[in-house]
Design a protein around this motif. Structure first.
Motif, PDB file in Angstrom:
ATOM      1  N   ILE A   1       0.838  -1.208   0.000  1.00 40.52           N
ATOM      2  CA  ILE A   1       0.000   0.000   0.000  1.00 40.52           C
ATOM      3  C   ILE A   1       0.867   1.250   0.000  1.00 40.52           C
ATOM      4  O   ILE A   1       0.600   2.219  -0.731  1.00 40.52           O
ATOM      5  N   GLY A   2       1.917   1.250   0.812  1.00 40.55           N
ATOM      6  CA  GLY A   2       2.809   2.403   0.846  1.00 40.55           C
ATOM      7  C   GLY A   2       3.458   2.668  -0.491  1.00 40.55           C
ATOM      8  O   GLY A   2       3.596   3.824  -0.924  1.00 40.55           O
ATOM      9  N   ASN A   3       3.857   1.601  -1.195  1.00 34.25           N
ATOM     10  CA  ASN A   3       4.480   1.778  -2.503  1.00 34.25           C
ATOM     11  C   ASN A   3       3.481   2.307  -3.522  1.00 34.25           C
ATOM     12  O   ASN A   3       3.828   3.165  -4.364  1.00 34.25           O
ATOM     13  N   SER A   4       2.237   1.816  -3.484  1.00 32.86           N
ATOM     14  CA  SER A   4       1.220   2.317  -4.424  1.00 32.86           C
ATOM     15  C   SER A   4       0.911   3.788  -4.164  1.00 32.86           C
ATOM     16  O   SER A   4       0.712   4.566  -5.105  1.00 32.86           O
ATOM     17  N   ILE A   5       0.887   4.185  -2.891  1.00 34.31           N
ATOM     18  CA  ILE A   5       0.645   5.597  -2.554  1.00 34.31           C
ATOM     19  C   ILE A   5       1.830   6.448  -3.010  1.00 34.31           C
ATOM     20  O   ILE A   5       1.655   7.569  -3.517  1.00 34.31           O
ATOM     21  N   ARG A   6       3.039   5.930  -2.860  1.00 31.71           N
ATOM     22  CA  ARG A   6       4.231   6.678  -3.299  1.00 31.71           C
ATOM     23  C   ARG A   6       4.183   6.920  -4.804  1.00 31.71           C
ATOM     24  O   ARG A   6       4.482   8.033  -5.280  1.00 31.71           O
ATOM     25  N   LEU A   7       3.788   5.898  -5.571  1.00 34.46           N
ATOM     26  CA  LEU A   7       3.680   6.072  -7.023  1.00 34.46           C
ATOM     27  C   LEU A   7       2.593   7.080  -7.378  1.00 34.46           C
ATOM     28  O   LEU A   7       2.752   7.869  -8.333  1.00 34.46           O
ATOM     29  N   ALA A   8       1.502   7.061  -6.626  1.00 36.01           N
ATOM     30  CA  ALA A   8       0.427   8.030  -6.882  1.00 36.01           C
ATOM     31  C   ALA A   8       0.896   9.457  -6.602  1.00 36.01           C
ATOM     32  O   ALA A   8       0.537  10.393  -7.323  1.00 36.01           O
ATOM     33  N   ILE A   9       1.699   9.621  -5.559  1.00 33.76           N
ATOM     34  CA  ILE A   9       2.225  10.953  -5.232  1.00 33.76           C
ATOM     35  C   ILE A   9       3.130  11.446  -6.351  1.00 33.76           C
ATOM     36  O   ILE A   9       3.030  12.609  -6.785  1.00 33.76           O
ATOM     37  N   PHE A  10       4.030  10.596  -6.851  1.00 32.57           N
ATOM     38  CA  PHE A  10       4.937  11.009  -7.920  1.00 32.57           C
ATOM     39  C   PHE A  10       4.183  11.331  -9.204  1.00 32.57           C
ATOM     40  O   PHE A  10       4.568  12.235  -9.946  1.00 32.57           O
ATOM     41  N   SER A  11       3.102  10.589  -9.474  1.00 31.43           N
ATOM     42  CA  SER A  11       2.338  10.863 -10.693  1.00 31.43           C
ATOM     43  C   SER A  11       1.552  12.166 -10.596  1.00 31.43           C
ATOM     44  O   SER A  11       1.190  12.742 -11.624  1.00 31.43           O
ATOM     45  N   ARG A  12       1.297  12.632  -9.371  1.00 26.35           N
ATOM     46  CA  ARG A  12       0.512  13.854  -9.176  1.00 26.35           C
ATOM     47  C   ARG A  12       1.316  14.951  -8.492  1.00 26.35           C
ATOM     48  O   ARG A  12       0.744  15.858  -7.888  1.00 26.35           O
ATOM     49  N   ARG A  13       2.642  14.873  -8.583  1.00 28.54           N
ATOM     50  CA  ARG A  13       3.452  15.834  -7.840  1.00 28.54           C
ATOM     51  C   ARG A  13       3.275  17.265  -8.343  1.00 28.54           C
ATOM     52  O   ARG A  13       3.349  18.213  -7.559  1.00 28.54           O
ATOM     53  N   GLN A  14       3.033  17.441  -9.666  1.00 22.20           N
ATOM     54  CA  GLN A  14       2.821  18.784 -10.185  1.00 22.20           C
ATOM     55  C   GLN A  14       1.532  19.382  -9.628  1.00 22.20           C
ATOM     56  O   GLN A  14       1.489  20.572  -9.283  1.00 22.20           O
ATOM     57  N   THR A  15       0.513  18.572  -9.544  1.00 21.10           N
ATOM     58  CA  THR A  15      -0.747  19.034  -8.950  1.00 21.10           C
ATOM     59  C   THR A  15      -0.560  19.401  -7.483  1.00 21.10           C
ATOM     60  O   THR A  15      -1.114  20.394  -6.994  1.00 21.10           O
ATOM     61  N   ILE A  16       0.234  18.604  -6.754  1.00 26.36           N
ATOM     62  CA  ILE A  16       0.488  18.879  -5.345  1.00 26.36           C
ATOM     63  C   ILE A  16       1.233  20.202  -5.182  1.00 26.36           C
ATOM     64  O   ILE A  16       0.932  20.998  -4.279  1.00 26.36           O
ATOM     65  N   ILE A  17       2.199  20.478  -6.088  1.00 23.86           N
ATOM     66  CA  ILE A  17       2.955  21.727  -6.013  1.00 23.86           C
ATOM     67  C   ILE A  17       2.026  22.919  -6.202  1.00 23.86           C
ATOM     68  O   ILE A  17       2.093  23.919  -5.464  1.00 23.86           O
TER      69      ILE A  17
END
Length: 321
Positions: free
Chosen positions: A208-224
């Motif tokens: 689960i942690g790895n899947s969340i990490r991949l989701a964060i990297f795929s949406r990092r521009q949106t997070i910024i």
């Protein structure tokens, strides 16, 4: 008048609960949108987590049914007290009363010398040979059934040592050889299940942690962008936390289904084996309390692993670069 209504509506929308409700809806929309956009990857993650949950669940079911089979196929451990032949009726009654006063004793069955020889004749097949004897060679016995909380080897051996010291007792035999082996076997199975469960919990958290990490990297521009316009950490974290909870919840449901399929598949095999022992034994699956516990634990693991992964990777400098 219209302006007043608009101001009142805007004021109501700024209250805590309406604002909190909108944030919850936004977070769940993000979860479902991300699931639809990455359906295959999400399904593979859920299947891996479900299998990781199924393995300790099946181990628990095997341990649970092994205990039930042991209670069904094996008698309760008991102590057989051999009373001295020269003891008169009055002293025998006093001895029986003294044994009954032990706190570990649940029931006591007394067999006189005449009753013991009749019982021996009924199952030994040597009734004619015993009739040739001038004197009954068998002593009177008292069969002691311990209480449930006293059905432990240490307690039974301590009670055996205490009873054998009583006046008028020749010997005390403890029928616990099978009980000791069974206890050792079930303890071994329980230890194995607990060890596998710990490793599987770690595996679920990592997946689960790895899947969340991949989701964060795929949406990092949106997070910024969200951070630049003033979004709080809680607002940014919430969709990822709900995603972890969602994965844990759906995986637990799938794991329960797989466990029931396993029970259904091997139930006929167990019936054939139990018929050899002259009894009928049906495997039992998970009850509602156990199923709810598995779902709750899986959901909590999903939430906590998503929280740790999100905090870890949102706080790293390369996320905001």
């Amino acid at each position: 008048m219209l302006r007043i209504k608009k101001k009142n509506q805007q004021g109501d929308d700024n209250l805590f609960f309406p604002r909190w409700k909108r944030q919850i809806q936004y977070a769940w929309q993000n979860v479902f949108n991300d699931f639809r956009q990455h359906a295959i990857a999400s399904l593979l993650t859920i299947i891996v987590i479900a299998i990781s949950i199924t393995l300790p669940t099946i181990g628990y079911l095997l341990w649970k049914n092994a205990n039930q089979a042991a209670h069904q196929w094996y008698p309760t451990p008991n102590l057989t007290v051999y009373i001295a032949k020269n003891l008169n009726a009055k002293d025998t009654d006093a001895l029986i009363t003294q044994i009954k006063q032990f706190p570990q004793v649940e029931t006591l069955t007394y067999l006189s010398r005449d009753e013991t020889i009749q019982e021996f004749k009924s199952w030994s097949g040597f009734s004619e040979a015993l009739d040739l004897l001038d004197e009954n060679p068998l002593p009177a016995v008292a069969i002691v059934i311990p209480k449930t909380e006293a059905k432990h080897s240490e307690i039974l051996h301590a009670m055996q040592a205490a009873i054998i010291k009583l006046k008028g007792v020749d010997d005390v035999r403890l029928d616990d050889s099978w009980f000791t082996r069974l206890t050792t076997f079930t303890d071994m199975v329980r230890t194995i299940v607990m060890t596998i469960s710990v490793f599987m919990i770690i595996a679920v958290a990592l997946v689960i942690g790895n899947s969340i990490r991949l989701a964060i990297f795929s949406r990092r521009q949106t997070i910024i962008v969200m951070q630049l316009i003033g979004a709080t950490d809680g607002f940014i974290l919430r969709p990822f936390l709900y995603s972890g909870m969602f994965n844990g919840f759906i995986s637990a449901i799938l794991a329960l289904i797989l466990s029931e399929i396993f029970i259904f598949q091997i139930d006929s095999i167990i019936l054939n084996v139990s018929s050899v022992f002259g009894t009928i034994f049906n495997l039992e699956g998970l009850n509602w309390d156990e199923s709810f516990f598995i779902i709750l634990i899986s959901t909590m693991i999903g939430w906590s692993s998503a929280l740790m992964a999100t905090k870890m990777y949102l706080n790293t400098p390369h996320i905001t670069q």
